[in-house]
Scaffold this motif. Sequence first.
Motif, PDB file in Angstrom:
ATOM      1  N   THR A  63      -1.864  -2.600  91.758  1.00 39.33           N
ATOM      2  CA  THR A  63      -3.419  -2.792  91.073  1.00 39.33           C
ATOM      3  C   THR A  63      -3.507  -1.694  90.049  1.00 39.33           C
ATOM      4  O   THR A  63      -3.334  -0.232  90.346  1.00 39.33           O
ATOM      5  CB  THR A  63      -4.451  -2.234  92.379  1.00 39.33           C
ATOM      6  N   VAL A  64      -4.048  -1.995  88.905  1.00 39.09           N
ATOM      7  CA  VAL A  64      -4.244  -1.050  87.923  1.00 39.09           C
ATOM      8  C   VAL A  64      -5.889  -1.242  87.607  1.00 39.09           C
ATOM      9  O   VAL A  64      -6.273  -2.210  87.309  1.00 39.09           O
ATOM     10  CB  VAL A  64      -3.583  -2.012  86.391  1.00 39.09           C
ATOM     11  N   SER A  65      -6.389  -0.031  87.498  1.00 39.72           N
ATOM     12  CA  SER A  65      -7.702   0.268  87.354  1.00 39.72           C
ATOM     13  C   SER A  65      -8.061   0.522  85.823  1.00 39.72           C
ATOM     14  O   SER A  65      -7.380   1.213  85.330  1.00 39.72           O
ATOM     15  CB  SER A  65      -8.200   1.257  88.337  1.00 39.72           C
ATOM     16  N   ASP A  66      -9.177  -0.138  85.504  1.00 40.24           N
ATOM     17  CA  ASP A  66      -9.655   0.179  84.312  1.00 40.24           C
ATOM     18  C   ASP A  66      -8.482  -0.001  83.038  1.00 40.24           C
ATOM     19  O   ASP A  66      -8.230   0.534  82.229  1.00 40.24           O
ATOM     20  CB  ASP A  66     -10.332   1.625  84.082  1.00 40.24           C
ATOM     21  N   ILE A 103      -6.525  -8.104  82.960  1.00 41.67           N
ATOM     22  CA  ILE A 103      -7.714  -7.800  82.551  1.00 41.67           C
ATOM     23  C   ILE A 103      -8.719  -8.797  82.964  1.00 41.67           C
ATOM     24  O   ILE A 103      -9.939  -8.553  83.091  1.00 41.67           O
ATOM     25  CB  ILE A 103      -7.753  -7.419  81.053  1.00 41.67           C
ATOM     26  N   ARG A 104      -8.549  -9.906  82.680  1.00 47.17           N
ATOM     27  CA  ARG A 104      -9.487 -10.893  83.098  1.00 47.17           C
ATOM     28  C   ARG A 104      -9.738 -11.070  84.499  1.00 47.17           C
ATOM     29  O   ARG A 104     -10.778 -11.373  85.225  1.00 47.17           O
ATOM     30  CB  ARG A 104      -9.107 -12.482  82.523  1.00 47.17           C
ATOM     31  N   GLY A 105      -8.862 -10.839  85.373  1.00 47.55           N
ATOM     32  CA  GLY A 105      -8.870 -10.763  86.713  1.00 47.55           C
ATOM     33  C   GLY A 105      -9.165  -9.565  87.360  1.00 47.55           C
ATOM     34  O   GLY A 105     -10.239  -8.799  86.654  1.00 47.55           O
ATOM     35  N   ASP A 106      -8.700  -9.145  88.356  1.00 44.66           N
ATOM     36  CA  ASP A 106      -9.359  -7.899  89.038  1.00 44.66           C
ATOM     37  C   ASP A 106      -8.160  -6.922  89.134  1.00 44.66           C
ATOM     38  O   ASP A 106      -8.273  -5.526  89.694  1.00 44.66           O
ATOM     39  CB  ASP A 106      -9.562  -8.151  90.600  1.00 44.66           C
ATOM     40  N   GLY A 107      -7.379  -6.632  88.117  1.00 45.97           N
ATOM     41  CA  GLY A 107      -6.291  -5.849  87.859  1.00 45.97           C
ATOM     42  C   GLY A 107      -5.125  -5.844  88.876  1.00 45.97           C
ATOM     43  O   GLY A 107      -4.513  -4.967  88.875  1.00 45.97           O
ATOM     44  N   THR A 108      -4.958  -6.873  89.722  1.00 43.56           N
ATOM     45  CA  THR A 108      -4.097  -7.130  90.836  1.00 43.56           C
ATOM     46  C   THR A 108      -3.203  -7.907  90.566  1.00 43.56           C
ATOM     47  O   THR A 108      -3.386  -9.163  90.318  1.00 43.56           O
ATOM     48  CB  THR A 108      -4.964  -7.176  92.035  1.00 43.56           C
ATOM     49  N   ALA A 135      -4.871   2.877  81.325  1.00 45.94           N
ATOM     50  CA  ALA A 135      -5.399   2.671  82.626  1.00 45.94           C
ATOM     51  C   ALA A 135      -5.976   3.971  83.438  1.00 45.94           C
ATOM     52  O   ALA A 135      -5.221   4.981  82.834  1.00 45.94           O
ATOM     53  CB  ALA A 135      -4.561   2.188  83.444  1.00 45.94           C
ATOM     54  N   SER A 136      -6.793   4.048  84.145  1.00 46.93           N
ATOM     55  CA  SER A 136      -7.279   5.263  84.850  1.00 46.93           C
ATOM     56  C   SER A 136      -6.501   5.509  86.210  1.00 46.93           C
ATOM     57  O   SER A 136      -6.411   6.579  86.509  1.00 46.93           O
ATOM     58  CB  SER A 136      -8.678   5.146  85.127  1.00 46.93           C
ATOM     59  N   ASP A 137      -5.910   4.542  86.725  1.00 43.35           N
ATOM     60  CA  ASP A 137      -5.185   4.527  87.959  1.00 43.35           C
ATOM     61  C   ASP A 137      -4.148   3.645  88.183  1.00 43.35           C
ATOM     62  O   ASP A 137      -4.322   2.336  87.663  1.00 43.35           O
ATOM     63  CB  ASP A 137      -6.083   4.681  89.140  1.00 43.35           C
TER      64      ASP A 137
END
Length: 391
Positions: A63-66, A103-108, A135-137
Amino acid sequence: MITETRSIHAEGDALDLNPFAFWPAYTSRLEPLGGKEPCEDPDYVFHTLYAACGDGPIAVTVTVSDLAAERGTMILRIHELPDGVGSNARQIAIKQVQLVDLIRGDGTAMISALARHGHTYAALGHIYGDTIATASDLQVRIERRMPDPNAADIPSEFISSRVGVVPLIVGTAPPSMTGPVSQMCSAPQFRERAYADWAAYLGGARGKASLSQWQRVFIARTLDRYDMARPGARGLAIGGLDEPQLVAVLTASGCMIDTSVRTSGVASAERLIVLDPEAMPESVNGYDFVFATREQGIGGTWKDRLAYIESVLRCLKPGGLAIVMADAIIDDDAPAGSDVLAWHDIVRMGLVLLSRGHQLAQLRRDIRHPYAEANDAQIEQSAFGFVVRRR
């Protein structure tokens, strides 16, 4: 230390892994994550420690955030390391994910493998391409679980070997309904035995020439040729209510077909999905095959049509087959002021699809024996069918 002190063994067990624990000092290509020292591998994103997972299927969720990036490809891998001093790790699973899709999805994104006793498992990722990704996380979770056969990221069981790498992207042979590929409608196809048989099977008149009937026959014959119309296959018919006989034939063959419309005006239909083809929702996914009729396509430039095809491909499982119909002309270039798809546009679209990892059935047209009908703008217009296997 390269192994985790924690482990998982039973169905449902899970571990949240430190994505940078294997190389804690190195910077990740996902800026500004990771350590502070430059990595010798400029494409490095993360590498977990190796964890014991017992004996059974495992799933790694990343999971990639932001996430922010304009382009680039992330390659996820699972490596297996046998117990014992001096053992060497080997790759047992790999998955390619476009950053724009994340990016289009939920980052997962998820990748699966089969774990064995006496071995440990690590997840690692790289980003390739001329891009800057931030990315932030970043979180990595590994768990023991049986894969859901209907999950969108599980490869289709109905993968056709007939769509693969071809020596020539643009074929020199004329298009034929006997062995359909990505092709333009042409007059000789209406005289083929395969066309006549399928037209009759679908309730049409033998010998009748029309783009509507050609589209119906092409979709049915292509699904048959590529061995997709099999019991248990899940299909999505975008514009399927325009082709009730085609949907009925596929259902009778044992396929499970969902149909789509733009509005909710026919809510009584079974397995009906309301969607706008120009804004395909992320929740519409997990199909073994999709066909989209000309009536449900969109206008605009060839790039707009390419974006539409890619949105259709996102409805598929990996390895699934898409048949996307489009209005087109036989000429190399479209008339001035027209947004009709021309041959050079079709070739450009094919090259981009191939560059993004999809497989495309060979492109063919018959410039000596075209078939066209006048559209509302009095342009002699034909039809083209793209046959694409999702990466």
